[in-house]
Design an enzyme around this catalytic site. Structure first.
Site, PDB file in Angstrom:
ATOM      1  N   ARG A 211      39.398  58.775  60.558  1.00 24.23           N
ATOM      2  CA  ARG A 211      40.425  57.939  61.184  1.00 24.23           C
ATOM      3  C   ARG A 211      40.461  58.113  62.701  1.00 24.23           C
ATOM      4  NH1 ARG A 211      44.176  55.286  58.039  1.00 24.23           N
ATOM      5  NH2 ARG A 211      44.085  55.736  55.811  1.00 24.23           N
ATOM      6  N   GLU A 244      40.566  62.122  52.438  1.00 28.10           N
ATOM      7  CA  GLU A 244      41.594  61.398  51.682  1.00 28.10           C
ATOM      8  C   GLU A 244      41.078  61.057  50.294  1.00 28.10           C
ATOM      9  OE1 GLU A 244      43.271  58.081  53.774  1.00 28.10           O
ATOM     10  OE2 GLU A 244      43.149  59.091  55.713  1.00 28.10           O
ATOM     11  N   GLU A 255      42.700  47.966  55.031  1.00 22.74           N
ATOM     12  CA  GLU A 255      43.271  48.834  56.056  1.00 22.74           C
ATOM     13  C   GLU A 255      42.229  49.166  57.115  1.00 22.74           C
ATOM     14  OE1 GLU A 255      45.659  53.082  56.535  1.00 22.74           O
ATOM     15  OE2 GLU A 255      44.705  52.573  54.627  1.00 22.74           O
ATOM     16  N   ASP A 313      43.403  39.820  61.465  1.00 20.23           N
ATOM     17  CA  ASP A 313      44.530  39.487  62.343  1.00 20.23           C
ATOM     18  C   ASP A 313      44.025  39.315  63.769  1.00 20.23           C
ATOM     19  OD1 ASP A 313      47.115  38.992  63.164  1.00 20.23           O
ATOM     20  OD2 ASP A 313      47.537  41.107  63.542  1.00 20.23           O
ATOM     21  N   HIS A 529      53.361  48.464  52.979  1.00 19.22           N
ATOM     22  CA  HIS A 529      51.980  48.918  52.925  1.00 19.22           C
ATOM     23  C   HIS A 529      51.114  47.669  53.050  1.00 19.22           C
ATOM     24  CE1 HIS A 529      53.089  52.996  51.962  1.00 19.22           C
ATOM     25  NE2 HIS A 529      53.733  52.617  50.870  1.00 19.22           N
ATOM     26  N   CYS A 531      48.030  47.213  53.491  1.00 15.89           N
ATOM     27  CA  CYS A 531      46.739  47.175  52.812  1.00 15.89           C
ATOM     28  C   CYS A 531      46.878  46.720  51.358  1.00 15.89           C
ATOM     29  CB  CYS A 531      46.044  48.531  52.881  1.00 15.89           C
ATOM     30  SG  CYS A 531      47.052  49.910  52.361  1.00 15.89           S
TER      31      CYS A 531
END
Length: 563
Positions: A211, A244, A255, A313, A529, A531
């Protein structure tokens, strides 16, 4: 049905032929640009393989050397993988691919030399040839399976032969079915390969990212696969975030796209700038010279988003999607990309010296030297012709000035930025039916979704969890509030819950919003959320409280509204 649709096809061709085709000069320029793109693509792959070959030779020499260390640093994933391939075969050019027999073209169209994308519009809008009722009855999956299971010459009738008749939704379904069929064939061949080989191949295109190093990791993974193994990009896309747990069932991929587009389009990178009038992104003409890989990455992301049905987006002007279809920007495109400049140039073209009682030189005071603003607001000077600063714009040469100025704004001034961007897009979409099936405006819908928002559709497709049902008082209050929202509030709500303020192709009925009960009445705000298109909504005690908390949440959501 066949006779009726065949007649409709003749009318469609007549509609094109009765309108204005792009000039031969523009078409020839576009053809040369495509050849240039393909050559650059091949050269880039060759350079990559040459580097890999050099590294392999160096490692081999070190291994044979008696003085070499017995242990060495582990090689990078890309270096380790490239040792298996040190040569490259030139792929077919885009023009050669276009010449291959396609179900989306017929003999009459080929004889007439008709390419729909060489016509900006027809005498009548293209949509009048689309029968929505008939399209709802078409089983695209069945059409495609019937088509691929028999020789083209033996097929009596298929809607696949009439792409102008297909709705955008059905075209997307056809593209997705083609993509999934390709993925299935790849997975099947890999399964068979894995049975008989000790070398295991992955049936999916999976990347592993951190990330806090998102762009760096994405660049390494996507660049290598795009250049060395472009077919990998056609596989189903999965993302793993380091450290994760969880299997990517679509949410993690979404995401990933949201996070990486948020980062790479941020002002600190200086790659793009926002037009204050249109709020659209455009390439920064003075971007740093070393951002070639980042622009390639963005182009690949657009292609991957199309293949994996993910709405991004981002907001580009329509001309960007024309350019992605191999077109070049012209004066007409400025109306939606640079409206103020378009109006100024339009007034220049329509200026009548006799009626106004003055010359163009006196009225406008222009020369063939112009200034373009970059992302920092600095003005960059360009000569449209040699010694442009001393060549005045007159009644005689004003059309040339407009043509050259438009070409500078939309093509030449951003060539260094757009070329790698386009390369990245082609790495993913090169051998797909995208250019045969879709118009540029439909590509925009594929990437960024639709601006038409029907919240009744959103309500009809919503799902409920955690104890809520469609008859729960809080849910009834929720929809009552949303139906009173202004367009701006609706866009804020969608951005808060889904990460994008646009609807997918086919409308909001195709966006399954999940509303989950997040405990009893409380003072905390709703969360989302994005995603998973999930809204976590406390069971507020009154409609007034619900409206207050929801309004605060959507008005103050930062970034993509991730929670």
């Amino acid at each position: 049905m066949k006779e009726g649709v065949s007649v409709l096809r003749l009318l469609f061709y007549a509609n094109l032929l009765s309108s204005q085709r792009d000039s031969l000069e523009v078409i020839e320029t576009e053809r040369k640009n495509y050849e240039k793109m393909e050559n650059e693509l091949v050269k880039r792959r060759q350079r990559y393989n040459d580097d890999a070959s050099d590294n392999d030779e160096q490692h081999e020499n070190e291994r044979k050397s008696p003085t070499s260390e017995s242990t060495s640093e582990p090689s990078t994933p890309s270096a380790a993988t490239t040792t298996t391939t040190t040569t490259t075969t030139k792929r077919k050019s885009i023009n050669e691919v276009d010449e291959i027999e396609s179900p989306y073209e017929n003999l009459l169209q080929i004889k007439l030399g008709l390419k729909p994308n060489e016509y900006r519009h027809g005498q009548h809008q293209f949509d009048i040839f689309v029968n929505e009722y008939a399209n709802e009855k078409i089983d695209i999956r069945k059409e495609y399976l019937n088509f691929i299971q028999q020789p083209t010459s033996s097929i009596q009738f298929s809607f696949i032969f009439y792409p102008f008749f297909l709705s955008t939704i059905n075209k997307i379904a056809l593209l997705n079915i083609e993509s999934k069929a390709r993925m299935y064939l790849q997975r099947r061949s890999i399964f068979v390969h894995n049975i008989f080989s000790s070398i295991r191949l992955n049936p999916f295109f999976k990347i592993h990212v951190r990330r806090n190093h998102l762009i760096e990791d994405a660049l390494i993974s996507l660049e290598y696969q795009g250049i060395e193994h472009p077919d990998e990009l056609k596989k189903q896309f999965f993302v793993e975030f380091e450290g994760e747990q969880g299997h990517d069932e679509g949410g993690l991929s979404k995401e990933f796209f949201q996070l990486i587009t948020e980062q790479i389009f941020s002002p600190e990178y200086g790659m793009f700038m926002t037009n204050e009038e249109t709020r659209c992104l455009w390439f920064n003409p003075s971007a740093a010279e070393d951002l070639d890989r980042e622009y390639t990455l963005i182009g690949m992301l657009l292609g991957l988003a199309i293949y994996n049905s993910i709405i991004l987006d981002i907001k580009f002007p329509p001309v960007l999607y024309r350019k992605l279809m191999g077109k070049i920007g012209t004066f007409e495109d400025l109306e939606t990309s640079h409206p103020t400049i378009y109006r100024s140039l339009k007034s220049l073209l329509t200026f009548n010296e006799e009626n106004e009682g003055m010359t163009i030189e006196d009225a406008f005071g222009l020369t063939f030297q112009v200034a373009i603003a970059d992302a920092m607001g600095s003005r960059l000077l360009f000569d449209l012709k040699e010694n442009g600063e001393i060549i005045p714009v007159t009644n005689v040469n004003r059309e040339e000035f407009v043509r050259l100025y438009s070409d500078l704004l939309l093509n030449k001034s951003i060539e260094k930025q757009f070329d790698p961007f386009f390369h990245g897009f082609l790495l993913v979409t090169h051998d797909s039916s995208l250019r045969k099936l879709f118009r540029p405006d439909e590509i925009e819908l594929l990437v960024a979704g639709s601006q038409v928002l029907d919240f009744n559709q959103l309500a009809s497709a919503a799902a409920y969890d955690g104890g809520y049902t469609k008859d729960s008082p809080t849910i009834k209050n929720f929809w009552s509030i949303l139906m009173t929202f202004t367009d701006e509030q609706k866009r804020k709500f969608l951005r808060f819950t889904t990460g994008s303020d646009r609807a997918p192709i086919g409308g909001l009925v195709r966006l399954k919003l999940i509303i989950s009960r997040n405990g009893p009445d409380a003072d905390r705000l709703p969360t989302a959320h994005t995603c998973f298109n999930a809204l976590l909504l406390p069971d507020y005690s009154s409609i007034e409280k619900l409206q207050e908390k929801l309004s605060i949440a959507i008005d103050n959501a930062a970034g993509f509204g991730l929670r």
